[in-house]
Scaffold this active site. Structure first.
Site, PDB file in Angstrom:
ATOM      1  N   CYS A  91      16.228  52.332   8.227  1.00 38.59           N
ATOM      2  CA  CYS A  91      15.036  51.815   7.543  1.00 38.59           C
ATOM      3  C   CYS A  91      14.696  50.481   8.229  1.00 38.59           C
ATOM      4  CB  CYS A  91      15.361  51.633   6.064  1.00 38.59           C
ATOM      5  SG  CYS A  91      13.989  50.992   5.115  1.00 38.59           S
ATOM      6  N   CYS A 123       5.822  39.661   3.799  1.00 39.25           N
ATOM      7  CA  CYS A 123       4.704  40.600   3.706  1.00 39.25           C
ATOM      8  C   CYS A 123       3.561  39.913   2.977  1.00 39.25           C
ATOM      9  CB  CYS A 123       5.136  41.848   2.937  1.00 39.25           C
ATOM     10  SG  CYS A 123       3.860  43.120   2.862  1.00 39.25           S
ATOM     11  N   CYS A 170       8.002  44.023  -5.719  1.00 36.99           N
ATOM     12  CA  CYS A 170       8.745  44.030  -4.452  1.00 36.99           C
ATOM     13  C   CYS A 170       9.221  42.626  -4.089  1.00 36.99           C
ATOM     14  CB  CYS A 170       7.830  44.583  -3.369  1.00 36.99           C
ATOM     15  SG  CYS A 170       8.473  44.396  -1.707  1.00 36.99           S
ATOM     16  N   CYS A 206      15.305  50.274  -2.226  1.00 39.75           N
ATOM     17  CA  CYS A 206      13.855  50.084  -2.149  1.00 39.75           C
ATOM     18  C   CYS A 206      13.394  48.882  -2.960  1.00 39.75           C
ATOM     19  CB  CYS A 206      13.148  51.301  -2.714  1.00 39.75           C
ATOM     20  SG  CYS A 206      13.067  52.635  -1.564  1.00 39.75           S
ATOM     21  N   GLU A 208      15.688  42.328   7.602  1.00 36.45           N
ATOM     22  CA  GLU A 208      16.785  43.251   7.351  1.00 36.45           C
ATOM     23  C   GLU A 208      16.452  44.655   7.837  1.00 36.45           C
ATOM     24  OE1 GLU A 208      18.590  40.960   3.471  1.00 36.45           O
ATOM     25  OE2 GLU A 208      17.021  42.431   3.175  1.00 36.45           O
ATOM     26  N   CYS A 263       2.697  43.156  -3.454  1.00 37.76           N
ATOM     27  CA  CYS A 263       2.998  44.109  -4.533  1.00 37.76           C
ATOM     28  C   CYS A 263       3.976  43.435  -5.501  1.00 37.76           C
ATOM     29  CB  CYS A 263       3.626  45.380  -3.980  1.00 37.76           C
ATOM     30  SG  CYS A 263       2.620  46.185  -2.735  1.00 37.76           S
TER      31      CYS A 263
HETATM   32 FE1  SF4 Z   1       4.739  44.562   1.318  1.00 36.61          FE
HETATM   33 FE2  SF4 Z   1       6.607  45.068  -0.516  1.00 36.61          FE
HETATM   34 FE3  SF4 Z   1       4.095  45.912  -0.892  1.00 36.61          FE
HETATM   35 FE4  SF4 Z   1       5.655  47.064   1.004  1.00 36.61          FE
HETATM   36  S1  SF4 Z   1       5.978  47.124  -1.233  1.00 36.61           S
HETATM   37  S2  SF4 Z   1       3.523  46.430   1.212  1.00 36.61           S
HETATM   38  S3  SF4 Z   1       6.842  45.265   1.690  1.00 36.61           S
HETATM   39  S4  SF4 Z   1       4.774  43.771  -0.790  1.00 36.61           S
END
Ligand code: SF4
Length: 341
Positions: free
Chosen positions: A106, A113, A120, A331, A93, A117
């Site tokens: 963005c 990823c 997220c 976000c 996206e 985290c």
């Molecule tokens: Fe990856 Fe999400 Fe952490 Fe960014 S916030 S590094 S996209 S897991």
């Protein structure tokens, strides 16, 4: 499958031209068609010989991919879903955020990823692969606002410093006189602090930096961000302190505020100590709730109290407006179409 010219440098295009029997200067001409004139087909490149274009088209195409889906938020934010070349089950996206006379894109740099985290949605889907320069540039070129973009933030899906070679190539194309000729001040790269490539980013570009900080205490940050183990925040800050952020280049710290996890006086005091003397800004971000997550968002009065505590201590702190929440473009919510919210 044909290869894509999009994302190639003039030097690479020169080689491609020579192999197709075109003169060396056709490389520069192709760069101009791709990045200045935004040609979508080889046939538009009319100053290349017809025979040369035909030879080129046997193996090459411009490589523009159109969005699979577009959603528009009540606040004007638009979320585009793009296919990933060669990976039909993946999509990424890009989010266009209008704000008065600015239009910021963005951008995503990876499908999924690997950083994990916990707050997220992209992190939850795991890692599906790096985007290449063509996939990333395509996000700039294939949206309705392509001609009016003023800024870009590498804050979409993925960790850009985990794909630095391709992201660097895109930044070079965006800022080169033969490319889009943007000032590096129009570009911000956001990272959780992939230390070796952070050094390369700081040395090899002049773009702004945003660091996802979220908690000043190492053991607490580690609860949510596994990266803390490999590249501790203290070392990230130590590296940043070696660079000059008092002039045109800016560094900011992203701080998503969770009720009770990172918004106490103890956290504000530690943050003030950690960033003391550094010319920077702290952006406080409202958490957008995701399923099966133990913390909730801090309320606006709680965020204001935290901001005021930081401001009284001498840090520039702002509460970042949340954009595109109704279309899951805010976000931490980008997930392609892989996850059902
Ligand atoms: Fe990856 Fe999400 Fe952490 Fe960014 S916030 S590094 S996209 S897991």
């Amino acid at each position: 499958m044909k290869q894509r010219l999009l994302g190639k440098t003039p030097e690479e295009l020169k080689q491609i031209a020579l192999e197709a029997g075109l003169p060396a200067f056709a490389g520069k001409q192709m760069a101009q068609w791709l990045y200045t004139r935004r040609a979508r087909t080889l046939q538009e490149m009319t100053n290349l010989s017809k025979a040369g274009r035909e030879t080129l088209s046997q193996n090459w195409e411009v490589g523009m991919a159109f969005p699979l889906d577009v959603q528009t938020s009540a606040d004007g934010t638009r979320k585009y879903l793009f296919p990933v070349e060669g990976k039909p089950s993946d999509a990424v996206e890009a989010v266009m955020i209008p704000d008065q006379d600015r239009k910021t894109l963005c951008v995503s740099s990876q499908a999924g990823c690997k950083m994990g985290c916990k707050f997220c949605m992209t992190g939850r889907q795991g890692f599906h692969g790096n985007l290449d320069a063509a996939d990333i540039l395509n996000q700039f070129f294939a949206i309705d606002e392509a001609d009016g973009l003023t800024n870009a933030v590498f804050m979409g899906m993925g960790e850009p410093l985990d794909n630095w070679e391709q992201v660097k190539k895109v930044i070079d194309i965006l800022t080169a006189p033969w490319g889009l000729a943007w000032s590096p001040k129009r570009i911000t790269l956001s990272t959780i602090g992939v230390l070796p490539n952070l050094k390369r980013f700081l040395d090899e570009s002049r773009c702004h930096l945003a660091v996802s900080l979220h908690n000043p205490f190492p053991e607490e940050r580690l609860e949510m961000m596994p990266v803390q183990k490999a590249w501790p925040l203290e070392e990230v800050i130590r590296l940043i302190r070696q660079y000059d952020f008092t002039g045109q280049r800016r560094v900011s710290f992203e701080y998503t505020v969770f009720d009770g996890w990172n918004n106490t006086k103890r956290h504000a005091d530690a943050l003030l100590r950690l960033l003391s003397g550094l010319e920077c800004r702290v952006n406080l971000i409202r958490f957008h709730q995701i399923p099966d997550f133990p913390y909730g968002a801090a309320s606006l009065p709680q965020m204001e109290a935290f901001r005021d505590r930081l401001s009284r201590g001498g840090l520039t702190a702002t509460i970042r407006a949340s954009r595109g929440e109704d279309i899951f473009a805010a976000c931490g919510l980008l997930a392609g179409k892989h996850m059902q919210l």
